[in-house]
Write an enzyme that holds these catalytic residues in place. Structure first.
Site, PDB file in Angstrom:
ATOM      1  N   LYS A  14       0.856  -1.193   0.000  1.00 24.41           N
ATOM      2  CA  LYS A  14       0.000   0.000   0.000  1.00 24.41           C
ATOM      3  C   LYS A  14       0.882   1.230   0.000  1.00 24.41           C
ATOM      4  O   LYS A  14       2.019   1.173   0.472  1.00 24.41           O
ATOM      5  CB  LYS A  14      -0.873   0.014   1.253  1.00 24.41           C
ATOM      6  N   ASP A  39      -7.128   4.341  -4.527  1.00 23.39           N
ATOM      7  CA  ASP A  39      -7.732   4.224  -3.201  1.00 23.39           C
ATOM      8  C   ASP A  39      -8.338   5.604  -2.932  1.00 23.39           C
ATOM      9  O   ASP A  39      -8.559   6.357  -3.889  1.00 23.39           O
ATOM     10  CB  ASP A  39      -6.668   3.832  -2.138  1.00 23.39           C
TER      11      ASP A  39
HETATM   12  P1  NDP Z   1     -12.994   7.828  -2.814  1.00 26.19           P
HETATM   13  O1  NDP Z   1     -11.927   8.834  -2.610  1.00 26.19           O
HETATM   14  O2  NDP Z   1     -13.547   7.611  -4.177  1.00 26.19           O
HETATM   15  O3  NDP Z   1     -14.219   8.141  -1.846  1.00 26.19           O
HETATM   16  C1  NDP Z   1     -14.075   8.195  -0.473  1.00 26.19           C
HETATM   17  C2  NDP Z   1     -15.395   8.622   0.141  1.00 26.19           C
HETATM   18  O4  NDP Z   1     -15.293   8.511   1.560  1.00 26.19           O
HETATM   19  C3  NDP Z   1     -15.726  10.074  -0.149  1.00 26.19           C
HETATM   20  O5  NDP Z   1     -17.109  10.235  -0.158  1.00 26.19           O
HETATM   21  C4  NDP Z   1     -15.090  10.799   1.044  1.00 26.19           C
HETATM   22  O6  NDP Z   1     -15.694  12.052   1.322  1.00 26.19           O
HETATM   23  C5  NDP Z   1     -15.354   9.813   2.163  1.00 26.19           C
HETATM   24  N1  NDP Z   1     -14.301   9.922   3.169  1.00 26.19           N
HETATM   25  C6  NDP Z   1     -12.984   9.706   2.987  1.00 26.19           C
HETATM   26  N2  NDP Z   1     -12.298   9.935   4.103  1.00 26.19           N
HETATM   27  C7  NDP Z   1     -13.204  10.333   5.011  1.00 26.19           C
HETATM   28  C8  NDP Z   1     -13.108  10.699   6.365  1.00 26.19           C
HETATM   29  N3  NDP Z   1     -11.936  10.723   7.006  1.00 26.19           N
HETATM   30  N4  NDP Z   1     -14.271  11.018   7.012  1.00 26.19           N
HETATM   31  C9  NDP Z   1     -15.459  10.996   6.361  1.00 26.19           C
HETATM   32  N5  NDP Z   1     -15.610  10.650   5.058  1.00 26.19           N
HETATM   33  C10 NDP Z   1     -14.500  10.324   4.410  1.00 26.19           C
HETATM   34  O7  NDP Z   1     -12.413   6.468  -2.217  1.00 26.19           O
HETATM   35  P2  NDP Z   1     -12.909   4.976  -2.483  1.00 26.19           P
HETATM   36  O8  NDP Z   1     -14.384   4.942  -2.666  1.00 26.19           O
HETATM   37  O9  NDP Z   1     -12.030   4.394  -3.496  1.00 26.19           O
HETATM   38  O10 NDP Z   1     -12.508   4.290  -1.082  1.00 26.19           O
HETATM   39  C11 NDP Z   1     -13.427   4.195   0.003  1.00 26.19           C
HETATM   40  C12 NDP Z   1     -12.970   3.095   0.949  1.00 26.19           C
HETATM   41  O11 NDP Z   1     -12.939   1.845   0.243  1.00 26.19           O
HETATM   42  C13 NDP Z   1     -11.568   3.260   1.540  1.00 26.19           C
HETATM   43  O12 NDP Z   1     -11.544   2.687   2.823  1.00 26.19           O
HETATM   44  C14 NDP Z   1     -10.705   2.416   0.600  1.00 26.19           C
HETATM   45  O13 NDP Z   1      -9.514   1.995   1.234  1.00 26.19           O
HETATM   46  C15 NDP Z   1     -11.648   1.252   0.352  1.00 26.19           C
HETATM   47  N6  NDP Z   1     -11.409   0.443  -0.835  1.00 26.19           N
HETATM   48  C16 NDP Z   1     -11.311   1.014  -2.067  1.00 26.19           C
HETATM   49  C17 NDP Z   1     -11.127   0.212  -3.181  1.00 26.19           C
HETATM   50  C18 NDP Z   1     -11.095   0.770  -4.563  1.00 26.19           C
HETATM   51  O14 NDP Z   1     -10.990  -0.029  -5.500  1.00 26.19           O
HETATM   52  N7  NDP Z   1     -11.193   2.080  -4.761  1.00 26.19           N
HETATM   53  C19 NDP Z   1     -10.960  -1.240  -3.050  1.00 26.19           C
HETATM   54  C20 NDP Z   1     -11.163  -1.745  -1.716  1.00 26.19           C
HETATM   55  C21 NDP Z   1     -11.352  -0.914  -0.661  1.00 26.19           C
HETATM   56  P3  NDP Z   1     -14.945  13.395   0.841  1.00 26.19           P
HETATM   57  O15 NDP Z   1     -14.963  13.342  -0.654  1.00 26.19           O
HETATM   58  O16 NDP Z   1     -15.757  14.494   1.403  1.00 26.19           O
HETATM   59  O17 NDP Z   1     -13.557  13.315   1.411  1.00 26.19           O
HETATM   60  O1  2IT Z   2      -7.975  -1.472  -0.747  1.00 28.41           O
HETATM   61  C1  2IT Z   2      -7.910  -1.974  -1.893  1.00 28.41           C
HETATM   62  O2  2IT Z   2      -8.026  -3.175  -2.078  1.00 28.41           O
HETATM   63  C2  2IT Z   2      -7.710  -1.054  -3.017  1.00 28.41           C
HETATM   64  N1  2IT Z   2      -7.659   0.153  -2.826  1.00 28.41           N
HETATM   65  C3  2IT Z   2      -7.558  -1.612  -4.402  1.00 28.41           C
HETATM   66  C4  2IT Z   2      -6.138  -2.061  -4.643  1.00 28.41           C
HETATM   67  C5  2IT Z   2      -5.815  -2.473  -6.050  1.00 28.41           C
HETATM   68  O3  2IT Z   2      -4.639  -2.801  -6.256  1.00 28.41           O
HETATM   69  O4  2IT Z   2      -6.689  -2.496  -6.922  1.00 28.41           O
END
Ligand code: NDP
Ligand code: 2IT
Length: 444
Positions: A126, A166
């Protein structure tokens, strides 16, 4: 003292300031007790737990870039390469002001087990930076991404370490980073995933985490004689994971009624207007207040509170530790039957324990959100064979992977007399493959 307790104490002492990393290690090691106890002598001699909790390496670097006023800004970049026993390091890059070493280490540690669960050959890593993309111009984002890659390129490669998106890192950021890697190395290779479709990206990668979360949740409900169709779903977050979780929930006949961002949350009893949400978040990159302003059925609330709404299924899809004990109590009081984590570690240890004690089906993120990284691995395969698969082909592979993950962890939990404990099941199933690979490769 048992081997698990001994290592837990050591990890706490060595990493005292890394709260999220300690939380993740505690959860994993505690739930591995049945496996460790059964092999204590061997695992202790091989120092399996000491090795799996210590990253292969942690890279930290300065990221200088020039803002639109000509001012030089400096951020800190990270890449933690945690474990490559079963494949090249793989995991996202988080861009958020809260990023620090402990957060990147917790995410990298979780990624080892998640990636193992996918059944694909990917190790755990990561990275990210404390850079805040909010309010930055495209030029500033590009300047940051190029500078970040000016250092990161030394440590990554298609067979070495393959970063992805992420929080705060989406297609735009991956594009700028890919361009810079290619410029420096002169090599067009699948060094990043989540790429645009015109230069090696995979169809369905954008949707994969959210869709996968719903495939997993549907299977978990089905195995407990429940149907996702007709369920009211509370979702947190309004980013990549949340948006495509909402989309797939609709496709499965469920009704998502909430979403949130870092300033507030929406309750829309008629169901979230997905097209409106996409327009606000994917196109305008704006706040959720804009949603409520044009949608009469929606209520906007400042701050936290998304778990106070009546729902059957809760899908936390924003960030770590966003679902606390008091939230879990509200969910249970309102009749919630299942919680599946779209985010990484969104539920605190106390809240998880409470939900499980109350009989709520609980799907840990390392299993439920593994669809994103699994599809990243499918993107790597397509890059290697220089072919692109159709949306349907990738999506049906993703569906199969998520169903398979559920049954693997369900079986693992049953093998250790913990039927229905999907936290234990996921950790054991993920661990077994990695530890077998580590031992086969000797002390390294
Ligand atoms: P994005 O940046 O697309 O979206 C994140 C969302 O969560 C936004 O709405 C953001 O609001 C909100 N958010 C982030 N940090 C905070 C915080 N500290 N407090 C309140 N709201 C918060 O990220 P993703 O959707 O990609 O990721 C979301 C989660 O999923 C994370 O935990 C990530 O690690 C996990 N994840 C992502 C994957 C992927 O493929 N993208 C795969 C597996 C897990 P704002 O815009 O206002 O900051
Ligand atoms: O938390 C996760 O699994 C991710 N943000 C996706 C990682 C990836 O390599 O697609």
């Amino acid at each position: 003292m048992s081997y698990v307790d001994e290592v837990l104490a050591q990890v706490k002492e060595k990493n005292a300031n890394e709260a999220e990393f300690l939380q993740a290690v505690e959860e994993v090691l505690n739930s591995l007790r049945p496996v460790i106890d059964a092999n204590e002598e061997l695992y202790r001699r091989e120092a399996v737990l000491e090795r799996i909790t210590e990253p292969d390496r942690m890279i930290m670097f300065r990221v200088p870039w020039v803002d639109d006023n000509g001012q030089v800004q400096v951020n800190r970049g990270y890449r933690v390469q945690f474990n490559n026993a079963i494949g090249p390091y793989k995991g996202g890059l988080r861009l958020h002001p809260s990023v620090n070493l402990g957060i990147i280490k917790f995410l990298g540690f979780e990624q080892i087990f998640k990636n193992s669960l996918t059944s694909l050959p990917i190790g755990g890593g990561k990275g990210g930076s404390d850079f805040d993309p909010k309010g930055k111009s495209d030029r500033e984002i590009m300047a940051f991404c190029q500078s970040f890659m000016n250092e990161l390129y030394k440590y990554i490669g298609a067979d070495v370490d393959v970063p992805a998106g992420d929080i705060g890192t989406g297609a735009r950021e991956i594009g700028y980073m890919f361009g810079q890697y290619k410029k420096i190395r002169g090599v067009f290779e699948g060094v990043l995933t989540g790429k645009g479709l015109t230069y090696g990206g995979s169809l369905a990668r954008t949707q994969a985490t959210g869709y996968g979360l719903l495939y997993f949740t549907r299977e978990m409900l089905k195995s407990n004689n429940e149907d996702i169709a007709g369920k009211t779903v509370a979702v947190s977050g309004a980013g990549n994971v949340a948006i495509y979780a909402i989309e797939k929930a609709y496709q499965m006949g469920a009704k998502p009624v909430t979403c949130s961002d870092s300033t507030g949350w929406i309750y829309d009893p008629e169901g979230i207007d997905l097209e409106l949400l996409k327009e606000i978040k994917e196109v305008k990159r704006a706040r959720l207040t804009e949603y409520a302003a044009v949608r009469p059925s929606a209520e906007y609330h400042e701050g936290k509170g998304v778990w106070s709404v009546k729902c059957d299924v809760a899908l936390p899809c924003a960030t770590q530790n966003e679902l606390h004990l008091e939230d879990a109590k509200m969910l249970v009081a309102n009749g919630c039957m299942a919680v599946a984590e779209g985010a990484n570690m969104p539920t605190t240890l106390e809240a998880t324990k409470y939900l499980q004690e109350k009989g709520v089906l609980f799907a840990p993120g390392k299993a439920a959100n593994a669809g994103g990284v699994a599809t990243s691995a499918l993107e790597m395969s397509q890059n290697s064979e220089r072919l692109s698969w159709s949306f349907e082909e990738v999506d049906s592979k993703l569906e199969g992977i998520m169903i398979n993950i559920f049954h693997n962890l369900d079986d693992a939990a049953k093998r250790y007399d913990k039927a229905g404990d999907y936290v234990v099941g996921a950790n054991i199933a993920g661990f077994e493959k990695v530890v077998t690979a580590m031992m086969a490769q000797g002390v390294c």
